[in-house]
Each structure stands twice: as structure tokens, then as C-alpha cells.
Write an enzyme that holds these catalytic residues in place. Structure first.
Site, PDB file in Angstrom:
ATOM      1  N   GLU A 111      -3.540   4.345  -3.474  1.00 26.07           N
ATOM      2  CA  GLU A 111      -4.532   3.578  -3.152  1.00 26.07           C
ATOM      3  C   GLU A 111      -4.952   3.471  -1.765  1.00 26.07           C
ATOM      4  O   GLU A 111      -6.034   2.980  -1.275  1.00 26.07           O
ATOM      5  CB  GLU A 111      -4.164   2.033  -3.473  1.00 26.07           C
ATOM      6  CG  GLU A 111      -2.952   1.514  -2.678  1.00 26.07           C
ATOM      7  CD  GLU A 111      -1.475   1.897  -3.191  1.00 26.07           C
ATOM      8  OE1 GLU A 111      -1.334   2.695  -3.760  1.00 26.07           O
ATOM      9  OE2 GLU A 111      -0.185   1.271  -2.718  1.00 26.07           O
ATOM     10  N   HIS A 165       1.719   6.112  -2.372  1.00 21.85           N
ATOM     11  CA  HIS A 165       0.671   5.007  -2.560  1.00 21.85           C
ATOM     12  C   HIS A 165      -0.942   5.690  -2.430  1.00 21.85           C
ATOM     13  O   HIS A 165      -1.326   5.631  -1.534  1.00 21.85           O
ATOM     14  CB  HIS A 165       0.663   4.249  -1.408  1.00 21.85           C
ATOM     15  CG  HIS A 165       1.995   3.370  -1.515  1.00 21.85           C
ATOM     16  ND1 HIS A 165       2.127   2.096  -2.004  1.00 21.85           N
ATOM     17  CD2 HIS A 165       3.249   3.693  -0.992  1.00 21.85           C
ATOM     18  CE1 HIS A 165       3.289   1.600  -1.850  1.00 21.85           C
ATOM     19  NE2 HIS A 165       3.979   2.433  -1.190  1.00 21.85           N
ATOM     20  N   CYS A 202       4.839   3.471  -6.499  1.00 19.74           N
ATOM     21  CA  CYS A 202       6.093   3.462  -5.769  1.00 19.74           C
ATOM     22  C   CYS A 202       7.245   2.423  -6.475  1.00 19.74           C
ATOM     23  O   CYS A 202       7.800   3.372  -7.456  1.00 19.74           O
ATOM     24  CB  CYS A 202       5.646   2.769  -4.379  1.00 19.74           C
ATOM     25  SG  CYS A 202       6.721   3.216  -2.988  1.00 19.74           S
TER      26      CYS A 202
HETATM   27  N1  GLN Z   1      11.493  -0.773  -2.506  1.00 18.08           N
HETATM   28  C1  GLN Z   1      11.166   0.652  -2.808  1.00 18.08           C
HETATM   29  C2  GLN Z   1      11.727   1.562  -1.972  1.00 18.08           C
HETATM   30  O1  GLN Z   1      11.981   1.214  -0.792  1.00 18.08           O
HETATM   31  C3  GLN Z   1       9.864   1.047  -3.335  1.00 18.08           C
HETATM   32  C4  GLN Z   1       9.016   0.588  -2.028  1.00 18.08           C
HETATM   33  C5  GLN Z   1       7.486   0.459  -2.337  1.00 18.08           C
HETATM   34  O2  GLN Z   1       7.284   0.293  -3.444  1.00 18.08           O
HETATM   35  N2  GLN Z   1       6.586   0.518  -1.292  1.00 18.08           N
HETATM   36  O3  GLN Z   1      12.034   2.642  -2.234  1.00 18.08           O
END
Ligand code: GLN
Length: 537
Positions: free
Chosen positions: A513, A511, A385
Site C-alpha cells: 500500500e 506493505h 504484514c
Molecule cells: N506485528 C508484526 C511484526 O512485528 C506485524 C507488523 C505489521 O503488520 N506491520 O512482525
């Protein structure tokens, strides 16, 4: 065969918080599942937030995301990792959500002029949400964990609701109460008084526990169990101990040894199907304890003081290490302290590097340095992410020569917004529940590391972010050697990037995970760990 009438197990906690109610709930659920029942676990959280999505990880650890896009308590991660069955929006209910539902109904006039009160309206709404797991989701057994500690003002409506449910459901409902038995060093004694008081507090609320699980740092004697049983109106064999173990994954086995599953089946009058079959689980535990060789992986993030903020990543890495017969030496590295001058020193000795998800500017420059170090030294790398977004920024700045490239989240005046807000996100003002959330399809490009890891063309992964890869720059990237190996088949959004010239450098917008479980480790983590081992050799 007639459908089984759903059974309900309510798990409460006393004496202290953080005793591991979630793990006990998950362990019992696992055992009942291994006996052939369909089981789910639900968490009731007594706070006023609608969901934990807007909470800082320092407050409650990681925010876990379900496939249907709910932002939930991290305990749901344990539930999925134990049961290997997806949870949903309905598995996590907060006081905030209960009140919102009731107030919405009130505004619609659905209470027909009645005075709306905690009892019966709030408690009825709580009961409805618990029963949904049986009526809507048709599980045989629902284990409902009540957050907080008995005696808290905030959890009273939940306690009252389950008291009423027990009255209505009879043998189809039971209570498990988890308490702490502290050890006094000075007198070399285990103390049961806090447990007695805690059970008293439950009784004052009209709840008689059926089973007591006692957390303790030392083995409990038979005499002590009998004493607790006598004081608390519980059968002697229904006083179960839960002492510290090396991994929470041993807890179901410990509970089985003390017949917790049998006791629950007896209380709930559940017809026996077959013995608990935990063979695959035990194989996992054996593999875990047999591993001798170690891999050292660095997790670079800004919440390293609180590993719970990265719970699912740490667990996913544990699963993958175990299945690759390796011990995991995990180093949590604070992204705020990593800079261009010290990266080599801070990241020395790592066999693999993961750059963590996150929000906001703090620590992002350190994440970019960590990516650079991994890329320049060809150390297996997984970006997740925000970790992926920082890999894209790093490549822009240091390979494509786009000075001051950034995500517009960190710098809205950047000349190269290589990570940017989608049109659909631009006019959003509410923060709660408005990100790209939950499961989305991803199409993988043949011949890439991503494709090789999954071994198929279409996968589904969970998201939680607002910002996206800016496809305007895609051809620049691909020409310079960072390719899009996974895209959303509907929107074309880039979901995975990688650098094919390196041993294993993969970063994903989603994600992975969240969907790694004990019996089904995640493909990307498996491939990452394999790459770490190969590169180490
Ligand atoms: N802050 C970033 C976004 O909003 C990544 C979010 C995250 O890592 N879950 O796109």
C-alpha cells in the site's frame, strides 16, 4: 542550462488543526511538478518523538514507511501518492530529531564551549534540515509543511526558523497560510474574524503570508475575499478558497482553477517552462466519477474506529478500483468482534477480504477467523504484514493440524511458532527504528499469482515488522498447498505466500500500500481487485 536555485514554499496552518495542510501542500507541489519542475514536500512535526514509529495509530493514524526505511507521518503518503516520487528520511523532521541532533553535537563538543540555545542552535538545525532538500536532494522547489497550528508553543522554533529563512532567501521563499472560514447557521454568515486573528498571530512572529487558503464548507464571495485580502495585507487574487470536494484528488484541479500555481511562480520568480499538464490526473478523476459498478471489500483490522490508521491501504484500494472502473464500497470490520460463530454473518456480502497489518495480540483471533472464512469460501483475499502472518497461522492450525500454532509475538510458548523472531531481532531492546524497515528485494516464483500480478521476477517492496515466516515449516506448507511465491533473494526469507488452488489468495509480509500512487496503482492491489471482479461475475 544553469541549475535552478531551489525555491522554498512554507505552508502554515491557523484557527484549527486537521484543515488539510498536507493536501494543499501536495496539490501545489503537484501543479508545479506538472509544469516541469522537480518538486518535493517535507513535513516538520512539532512533537518530541524522534519519529512516529513508536506512536499508537490512535495518536496520529498510520505510520508511513519510506523506501530508505524511515518511519514517518502519514502525510508523506499523500506526498508520494500525489507526486509519484519517493520521499526519504529527510522529508519528515520532528522536534525530537532536531533536539537529538543538537544534543549529540553538544556532547561531541562541536559548539566549542558556547551556551547552546533554542535560537540560534535549534533554529539553525531546523534551517539546515529544510535546506537539505535543496542542497542534498537538488529539488527545484521544496514545499515544507509546518505541523501544528500557529500560536502553539511547540511550533514556535519552526516558525522562527522559517521567518529567518525568508529573510535570507528573499524571493526564493514564500508563505502559504491555511485557515478556516466557519459558517454560522444562525446568521447564515461566513466568518472571517478567525482568519484575521490567525494572520495577526503569524505577523506577531514576523511572518507575512503571501497566499491565504481558506477552508470553508461554502463558496466564498468576491467581497469576502477582498475583505480578507485587505485585512491581511495579501493581494486579492492570492486569497484562494478550498471547499469540501468528493475526493482529495480534486484539490489540485480546484487550486489550478484559482491559479495557485501561477501565483506561487510569480512570487518565487520561477521562470515559466510550460503550462500545467494534468491530463493523466484528470483522466483518473474522470474514470473515478464514471464508474457505476461497485465492489464490496472488507478490511479487517483493530483500528477501524480510526480509518486514518489504514490510510494507505484505503487509498491503494481506491486507486485500483478506479483503474478497474469500479466504485469501492469499503467495509471496515473490527477484528475484535469477529469469531468462529459470527464470521459468516460479519463477513457476509463481501466480494473480497483484506486482513490488515498490526501489532500485539488484540484482535488477532478475529483476523484468523476472517482468513479462515476467506479460504473456506474462496473469497479473494489479500493479507498484509500481520494479515499475512495470520494467514500462515490459520493454515497451520486448520490445515496442517498444528494446534495452537501462532506467531511468537502473540504466544511465546506456542508449540508451533510458524511466525517467529529472527536471530538478529532477539537481543534488541530499543523499540524505535529497530524493525525490518524500508525497501527489500523480492524474487517471485514464475507461474504464481504474485508473478502474474507484477509481470516480472524481481520487485522491491517496503517492510515494517519484527517477526518473520518461520522457514522451518516451509515444506509442510508447500506439500499441503500454501506456497512461497516470493522470497528475499539474499536471506531466503519468505515474503509472499499464496494458495494456488484458490481463485486469488495472496498474502505478503511487506506493505504494498505504501507505493500505490494516483498515476501508478500497485500491481498487487490491481490484481486483487481484478480477482474480486472476476469472482463476483
Ligand atoms: N506485528 C508484526 C511484526 O512485528 C506485524 C507488523 C505489521 O503488520 N506491520 O512482525
Amino acid at each position: 542550462m544553469a541549475e535552478l536555485e531551489t525555491r522554498y514554499v512554507f505552508v502554515t496552518g491557523g484557527v484549527a488543526s486537521s484543515l488539510g495542510k498536507g493536501v494543499i501542500a501536495a496539490s501545489l507541489a503537484k501543479l508545479l511538478q506538472s509544469r516541469g519542475y522537480s518538486v518535493t514536500i517535507q513535513k516538520l512535526d512539532p512533537y518530541l518523538n524522534i519519529d512516529p514509529g513508536t506512536l499508537n495509530p490512535y495518536e496520529h493514524g498510520e505510520c508511513y514507511v519510506t523506501d530508505d526505511g524511515a518511519e514517518t507521518d502519514l502525510d508523506l503518503g499523500h506526498y508520494e501518492r500525489f507526486l509519484n516520487v519517493p520521499t526519504s528520511q529527510d522529508n519528515n523532521v520532528t522536534t525530537g530529531r532536531i533536539y537529538r541532533n543538537v544534543i549529540t553535537k553538544e556532547r561531541k563538543g562541536e559548539y566549542l564551549g558556547k551556551t547552546v540555545q533554542i535560537i540560534p542552535h535549534i533554529t539553525d538545525e531546523i534551517k539546515r534540515n529544510i535546506m537539505l532538500m535543496g542542497t542534498r536532494h537538488k529539488f527545484d522547489v521544496v514545499v515544507t509543511e509546518i505541523g501544528g497550528t500557529v500560536g502553539d508553543i511547540e511550533s514556535l522554533p519552526f516558525i522562527e526558523a522559517v521567518r529567518q529563512l525568508k529573510w535570507e532567501l528573499g524571493y526564493r521563499a514564500m508563505f502559504i497560510h491555511l485557515t478556516l472560514v466557519p459558517y454560522l447557521n444562525a446568521s447564515h454568515e461566513l466568518k472571517t474574524k478567525p482568519t484575521q486573528h490567525s494572520v495577526k498571530a503569524l505577523l506577531e512572529n514576523g511572518i507575512q503570508p503571501d497566499v491565504l487558503v481558506l477552508r470553508s464548507e461554502h463558496e466564498l464571495s468576491d467581497d469576502l475575499r477582498k475583505k480578507v485580502a485587505r485585512f491581511c495585507n495579501v493581494e486579492a487574487d492570492a486569497v484562494v478558497q478550498s471547499i469540501d470536494v468528493k475526493t482529495i484528488y480534486e484539490v489540485p484541479i480546484k487550486m489550478h482553477e484559482q491559479h495557485l500555481d501561477e501565483i506561487a511562480m510569480r512570487k518565487l520568480q520561477l521562470p515559466a517552462k510550460h503550462d500545467a499538464d494534468m491530463s493523466d490526473w484528470i483522466k483518473f478523476l474522470e474514470k473515478r466519477s464514471k464508474a457505476t459498478e461497485t465492489i464490496t471489500v472488507g478490511l479487517v483490522g483493530k483500528y477501524v474506529e480510526l480509518p486514518d490508521a489504514y490510510k494507505s491501504i484505503i487509498e491503494a484500494l481506491n486507486h485500483a478500483s478506479t483503474y478497474n472502473d469500479r466504485k469501492l464500497d469499503l467495509r471496515l470490520i473490527h477484528s475484535e468482534v469477529v469469531n468462529a460463530d459470527n464470521a459468516a454473518e460479519k463477513l457476509a456480502g463481501l466480494d473480497g477480504i483484506i486482513v490488515a497489518p498490526g501489532f500485539g495480540q488484540r484482535g488477532t483471533e478475529g483476523k484468523i477467523e476472517a482468513v479462515k472464512y476467506a479460504r473456506e469460501n474462496d473469497i479473494p483475499f489479500l493479507g498484509i504484514c500481520l494479515g499475512m502472518q495470520m494467514a500462515v497461522v490459520e493454515f497451520a492450525r486448520n490445515v496442517l493440524g498444528m494446534e495452537k500454532a501462532n506467531s511468537s509475538e502473540m504466544d511465546h510458548t506456542t508449540p508451533y511458532p510458524v511466525i517467529d523472531l529472527m536471530e538478529s531481532q532477539k537481543n534488541i531492546t530499543n523499540m524505535g527504528g529497530t524493525m525490518r524497515l524500508g525497501g527489500y528485494e523480492c524474487k517471485l516464483k514464475k507461474g504464481t499469482h504474485a508473478y502474474e500480478a507484477y509481470g516480472k521476477e524481481f520487485v522491491r517492496e517496503r517492510h515494517r515488522h519484527r517477526y518473520e515466516y518461520n522457514s522451518k515449516y516451509l515444506s509442510d506448507y508447500e506439500k499441503a498447498g500454501m506456497v512461497a511465491s516470493g522470497v528475499n533473494p539474499e536471506t531466503g526469507l519468505v515474503e509472499i505466500v499464496e494458495i494456488p488452488s484458490l481463485k486469488w489468495f495472496v498474502a505478503c509480509q511487506f506493505h504494498p500500500e505504501y507505493s500505490s500512487t494516483v498515476l501508478k496503482p500497485h500491481a498487487l492491489f490491481m490484481a486483487f481487485v481484478k480477482a474480486v471482479i472476476a469472482s463476483k461475475n
